[in-house]
Design a protein around this motif. Structure first.
Motif, PDB file in Angstrom:
ATOM      1  N   THR A  63       0.654  -0.856   0.118  1.00 34.02           N
ATOM      2  CA  THR A  63      -0.246   0.223   0.088  1.00 34.02           C
ATOM      3  C   THR A  63       1.246   0.798   0.161  1.00 34.02           C
ATOM      4  O   THR A  63       1.466   0.971   0.883  1.00 34.02           O
ATOM      5  N   VAL A  64       0.928   1.659  -1.050  1.00 27.40           N
ATOM      6  CA  VAL A  64       1.132   3.146  -0.591  1.00 27.40           C
ATOM      7  C   VAL A  64       0.664   4.292  -0.134  1.00 27.40           C
ATOM      8  O   VAL A  64      -0.211   4.753  -0.271  1.00 27.40           O
ATOM      9  N   LEU A  65       1.966   5.134   1.175  1.00 30.39           N
ATOM     10  CA  LEU A  65       1.416   5.328   2.107  1.00 30.39           C
ATOM     11  C   LEU A  65       0.760   6.697   1.199  1.00 30.39           C
ATOM     12  O   LEU A  65       0.214   7.059   1.842  1.00 30.39           O
ATOM     13  N   SER A  66       1.720   7.005   0.538  1.00 32.18           N
ATOM     14  CA  SER A  66       1.346   8.839   0.256  1.00 32.18           C
ATOM     15  C   SER A  66       2.254   8.997  -0.835  1.00 32.18           C
ATOM     16  O   SER A  66       3.737   8.625  -0.577  1.00 32.18           O
ATOM     17  N   PRO A  67       2.841   9.650  -2.295  1.00 32.50           N
ATOM     18  CA  PRO A  67       2.739   9.940  -3.271  1.00 32.50           C
ATOM     19  C   PRO A  67       4.562  10.636  -2.241  1.00 32.50           C
ATOM     20  O   PRO A  67       5.686  10.711  -3.556  1.00 32.50           O
ATOM     21  N   SER A  68       4.378  10.806  -1.433  1.00 36.74           N
ATOM     22  CA  SER A  68       5.157  12.103  -1.435  1.00 36.74           C
ATOM     23  C   SER A  68       5.997  11.455   0.180  1.00 36.74           C
ATOM     24  O   SER A  68       7.228  11.522   0.401  1.00 36.74           O
ATOM     25  N   ALA A  69       5.881   9.803   0.364  1.00 35.51           N
ATOM     26  CA  ALA A  69       6.278   8.729   1.775  1.00 35.51           C
ATOM     27  C   ALA A  69       7.845   8.812   1.490  1.00 35.51           C
ATOM     28  O   ALA A  69       7.331   8.511   0.088  1.00 35.51           O
ATOM     29  N   GLN A  70       8.625   8.785   2.550  1.00 30.52           N
ATOM     30  CA  GLN A  70       9.378   8.052   2.611  1.00 30.52           C
ATOM     31  C   GLN A  70      10.039   7.869   3.488  1.00 30.52           C
ATOM     32  O   GLN A  70      10.613   7.681   4.792  1.00 30.52           O
ATOM     33  N   VAL A  71      10.180   6.698   3.267  1.00 30.41           N
ATOM     34  CA  VAL A  71      10.282   4.968   4.395  1.00 30.41           C
ATOM     35  C   VAL A  71      11.760   4.619   3.994  1.00 30.41           C
ATOM     36  O   VAL A  71      11.850   3.843   2.960  1.00 30.41           O
ATOM     37  N   ASP A  72      12.284   4.047   5.095  1.00 29.45           N
ATOM     38  CA  ASP A  72      13.203   3.501   5.612  1.00 29.45           C
ATOM     39  C   ASP A  72      12.910   2.591   6.587  1.00 29.45           C
ATOM     40  O   ASP A  72      13.005   2.487   7.322  1.00 29.45           O
ATOM     41  N   ALA A  73      14.127   1.691   6.016  1.00 32.65           N
ATOM     42  CA  ALA A  73      13.445  -0.136   7.113  1.00 32.65           C
ATOM     43  C   ALA A  73      14.908  -0.762   7.326  1.00 32.65           C
ATOM     44  O   ALA A  73      15.998  -0.459   6.025  1.00 32.65           O
ATOM     45  N   THR A  74      15.255  -1.189   8.467  1.00 32.21           N
ATOM     46  CA  THR A  74      16.306  -2.403   8.147  1.00 32.21           C
ATOM     47  C   THR A  74      15.823  -3.098   9.098  1.00 32.21           C
ATOM     48  O   THR A  74      15.276  -3.405  10.219  1.00 32.21           O
ATOM     49  N   MET A  75      15.702  -4.627   8.271  1.00 32.15           N
ATOM     50  CA  MET A  75      15.066  -5.589   8.962  1.00 32.15           C
ATOM     51  C   MET A  75      16.335  -7.092   9.019  1.00 32.15           C
ATOM     52  O   MET A  75      16.961  -7.124   8.429  1.00 32.15           O
ATOM     53  N   ALA A  76      15.781  -7.966   9.781  1.00 32.89           N
ATOM     54  CA  ALA A  76      16.313  -8.739  10.637  1.00 32.89           C
ATOM     55  C   ALA A  76      16.040  -9.678  10.607  1.00 32.89           C
ATOM     56  O   ALA A  76      14.325  -9.226  11.128  1.00 32.89           O
ATOM     57  N   MET A  77      16.213 -11.272  10.054  1.00 32.15           N
ATOM     58  CA  MET A  77      15.086 -12.020  10.245  1.00 32.15           C
ATOM     59  C   MET A  77      15.606 -13.840  10.385  1.00 32.15           C
ATOM     60  O   MET A  77      17.168 -13.608  10.251  1.00 32.15           O
ATOM     61  N   ALA A  78      15.237 -14.432  11.204  1.00 33.12           N
ATOM     62  CA  ALA A  78      15.736 -16.070  11.155  1.00 33.12           C
ATOM     63  C   ALA A  78      14.574 -16.289  11.415  1.00 33.12           C
ATOM     64  O   ALA A  78      13.343 -16.366  11.539  1.00 33.12           O
ATOM     65  N   GLY A  79      15.113 -17.887  10.810  1.00 29.25           N
ATOM     66  CA  GLY A  79      13.968 -19.151  10.808  1.00 29.25           C
ATOM     67  C   GLY A  79      14.965 -20.141  10.805  1.00 29.25           C
ATOM     68  O   GLY A  79      14.896 -20.843  10.782  1.00 29.25           O
ATOM     69  N   PHE A  80      13.544 -21.110   9.847  1.00 24.14           N
ATOM     70  CA  PHE A  80      13.932 -22.642  10.421  1.00 24.14           C
ATOM     71  C   PHE A  80      13.261 -23.069   9.004  1.00 24.14           C
ATOM     72  O   PHE A  80      11.655 -22.964   8.349  1.00 24.14           O
ATOM     73  N   ALA A  81      13.629 -23.583   7.853  1.00 22.63           N
ATOM     74  CA  ALA A  81      13.292 -24.676   6.763  1.00 22.63           C
ATOM     75  C   ALA A  81      13.545 -26.604   7.363  1.00 22.63           C
ATOM     76  O   ALA A  81      14.668 -26.537   7.405  1.00 22.63           O
ATOM     77  N   HIS A  82      12.294 -26.683   6.742  1.00 23.08           N
ATOM     78  CA  HIS A  82      12.795 -28.360   6.578  1.00 23.08           C
ATOM     79  C   HIS A  82      12.071 -28.821   5.431  1.00 23.08           C
ATOM     80  O   HIS A  82      11.353 -28.957   5.162  1.00 23.08           O
ATOM     81  N   THR A  83      13.393 -29.849   5.459  1.00 20.08           N
ATOM     82  CA  THR A  83      12.411 -31.060   3.269  1.00 20.08           C
ATOM     83  C   THR A  83      12.154 -32.196   4.527  1.00 20.08           C
ATOM     84  O   THR A  83      12.623 -32.799   5.098  1.00 20.08           O
ATOM     85  N   TYR A  84      10.930 -32.672   3.422  1.00 22.34           N
ATOM     86  CA  TYR A  84      10.936 -34.271   4.111  1.00 22.34           C
ATOM     87  C   TYR A  84       9.591 -34.416   2.664  1.00 22.34           C
ATOM     88  O   TYR A  84       9.554 -33.674   1.357  1.00 22.34           O
ATOM     89  N   THR A  85       9.441 -36.002   2.299  1.00 19.18           N
ATOM     90  CA  THR A  85       8.341 -36.452   1.543  1.00 19.18           C
ATOM     91  C   THR A  85       7.170 -36.835   2.409  1.00 19.18           C
ATOM     92  O   THR A  85       6.713 -37.242   3.396  1.00 19.18           O
ATOM     93  N   LEU A  86       6.243 -36.908   1.163  1.00 20.15           N
ATOM     94  CA  LEU A  86       4.468 -36.001   1.399  1.00 20.15           C
ATOM     95  C   LEU A  86       4.418 -37.226  -0.101  1.00 20.15           C
ATOM     96  O   LEU A  86       4.354 -36.639  -1.289  1.00 20.15           O
ATOM     97  N   ALA A  87       3.877 -37.946   0.124  1.00 19.28           N
ATOM     98  CA  ALA A  87       3.278 -39.450  -1.331  1.00 19.28           C
ATOM     99  C   ALA A  87       4.082 -39.266  -1.716  1.00 19.28           C
ATOM    100  O   ALA A  87       4.069 -39.066  -3.079  1.00 19.28           O
ATOM    101  N   GLU A  88       5.387 -39.811  -2.008  1.00 24.37           N
ATOM    102  CA  GLU A  88       6.455 -39.612  -2.653  1.00 24.37           C
ATOM    103  C   GLU A  88       6.936 -38.692  -3.467  1.00 24.37           C
ATOM    104  O   GLU A  88       7.690 -38.647  -4.321  1.00 24.37           O
ATOM    105  N   ARG A  89       6.318 -37.078  -3.020  1.00 27.71           N
ATOM    106  CA  ARG A  89       7.060 -35.870  -3.085  1.00 27.71           C
ATOM    107  C   ARG A  89       7.637 -34.878  -2.456  1.00 27.71           C
ATOM    108  O   ARG A  89       7.392 -35.364  -0.817  1.00 27.71           O
ATOM    109  N   SER A  90       8.889 -34.459  -2.952  1.00 28.14           N
ATOM    110  CA  SER A  90       9.243 -33.596  -2.012  1.00 28.14           C
ATOM    111  C   SER A  90       8.463 -32.686  -1.229  1.00 28.14           C
ATOM    112  O   SER A  90       7.766 -31.797  -2.315  1.00 28.14           O
ATOM    113  N   ALA A  91       7.950 -32.207  -0.325  1.00 26.05           N
ATOM    114  CA  ALA A  91       7.800 -30.815   0.239  1.00 26.05           C
ATOM    115  C   ALA A  91       8.979 -29.872   1.301  1.00 26.05           C
ATOM    116  O   ALA A  91      10.233 -31.038   1.570  1.00 26.05           O
ATOM    117  N   LEU A  92       8.483 -28.926   1.854  1.00 29.52           N
ATOM    118  CA  LEU A  92       9.111 -28.078   2.460  1.00 29.52           C
ATOM    119  C   LEU A  92       8.109 -27.455   3.501  1.00 29.52           C
ATOM    120  O   LEU A  92       7.313 -27.136   2.821  1.00 29.52           O
TER     121      LEU A  92
END
Length: 327
Positions: A63-92
């Motif tokens: 959503t464009v906040l306004s035509p003149s808006a100026q936003v600066d952001a610093t993001m840090a992210m952490a996560g976890f991912a796991h792969t497995y088999t579902l009905a003989e198909r690759s899943a994540l």
């Protein structure tokens, strides 16, 4: 193939998922994220993202906040991912926890106001399963024989609206509404599937769906579904290094506040690049830059993003094979 070479190649395949990236930032995941790997692999990503523009980078509705808006952001992210088999198909299955700080100038009526927010954003859950293409890789011989050819997946994302939210302002890390994505990642192998020579064309058509924010600075915010198409042309430089040219198209996502249309629906293009490097068999580094290009109109979405990702990945079967090889 020499034993250490195939072991290193298997590791590179397994930890390709290490390029995990938050969908919020330009609503795009990098090249090679949906490459298939050995079932049972795990990855822990740490991501740094610096963004600027006229929209909230924690909001995939852009959503464009306004035509003149100026936003600066610093993001840090952490996560976890796991792969497995579902009905003989690759899943994540994956989860990402965004956090960081937003600040910017946002128009509120006839005046501009400074707003800022810091803390945690909305966690994102992701599920992906292969529908067309090779069957799941269950052991190291499967990994070594694997070639994607042409594959199609089913993808589902869901954000949990529990992030930091201040109802008195427009700029927030949390979005105070449910939202998610349905997509169909496509991988098309171009040429031989040999480490150091792999080339792929990857597409991700998807639609984002948004709930209602009934307290958007004291008003009601609704957003129409947004269609998104990601494209990546990815190529190995060496067995450990690769690069990609990235493109994104967004359309739709018309927002309304208290039933009155706000701005115009999106019709934006973004381009960028990604460079990836396998530091060792367990650690991947990626660096990427993305920017919107058709953003000269006053009410067009504008965003620039620079991202660094460091991921540690492991698999019990591969660790056991490595120990046996060292004996």
């Amino acid at each position: 193939m020499k034993p250490m070479t195939w072991l290193r190649g298997a590791a590179a395949m397994i930890f390709t998922l290490g390029t995990l990236c938050p969908p919020q930032a330009l609503a795009q995941v990098p090249a090679r994220f949906y490459w298939k790997t050995l079932s049972g692999a795990n990855a822990l990503p740490v991501i740094f993202n610096s963004l600027s523009g006229n929209t909230n980078p924690f909001d995939p509705g852009h959503t464009v906040l306004s035509p003149s808006a100026q936003v600066d952001a610093t993001m840090a992210m952490a996560g976890f991912a796991h792969t497995y088999t579902l009905a003989e198909r690759s899943a994540l299955a994956a989860v990402i926890f965004p956090m960081g700080r937003l600040s910017g100038q946002v128009s509120t009526g006839a005046a501009a106001a400074s707003q800022s927010s810091s803390g945690f954003g909305d966690p994102m859950l992701e599920f992906n399963v292969n529908l067309i293409g090779p069957k799941a890789q269950k052991n190291l011989p499967d990994v070594l024989r694997y070639e994607p050819g042409f594959s199609v997946d089913l993808l589902a994302d869901l954000a949990l609206p529990v992030g930091e939210y201040n109802s008195s302002q427009q700029l927030n890390l949390g979005q105070n509404r449910w939202y998610g994505r349905l997509g169909a990642p496509v991988i098309w192998q171009l040429g031989p599937w040999v480490p150091g020579r792999r080339t792929t064309l990857e597409l991700l058509p998807a639609v984002w769906l948004f709930g209602t924010n009934d307290n958007y600075a004291g008003q009601t915010l609704k957003t129409d579904p947004m269609f998104q198409l990601d494209a990546h042309l990815s190529r190995d430089f060496t067995e450990r290094a690769w690069g990609a040219i990235d493109g994104t198209w967004y359309t739709g996502g018309q927002s309304s506040i208290n039933g009155v249309s706000s701005g115009k629906k999106l019709n934006n293009l973004g381009f960028g690049f990604t460079f990836g490097y396998s530091v060792n068999d367990n650690m991947n580094l990626t660096v990427g830059y993305k920017s919107t290009v058709n953003d000269s109109a006053p009410d067009a979405m504008r965003m620039d993003s620079f991202m660094i990702t460091l991921v540690f990945g492991w698999h019990p079967l591969l660790e056991g094979a490595r120990r046996l090889k060292s004996e």
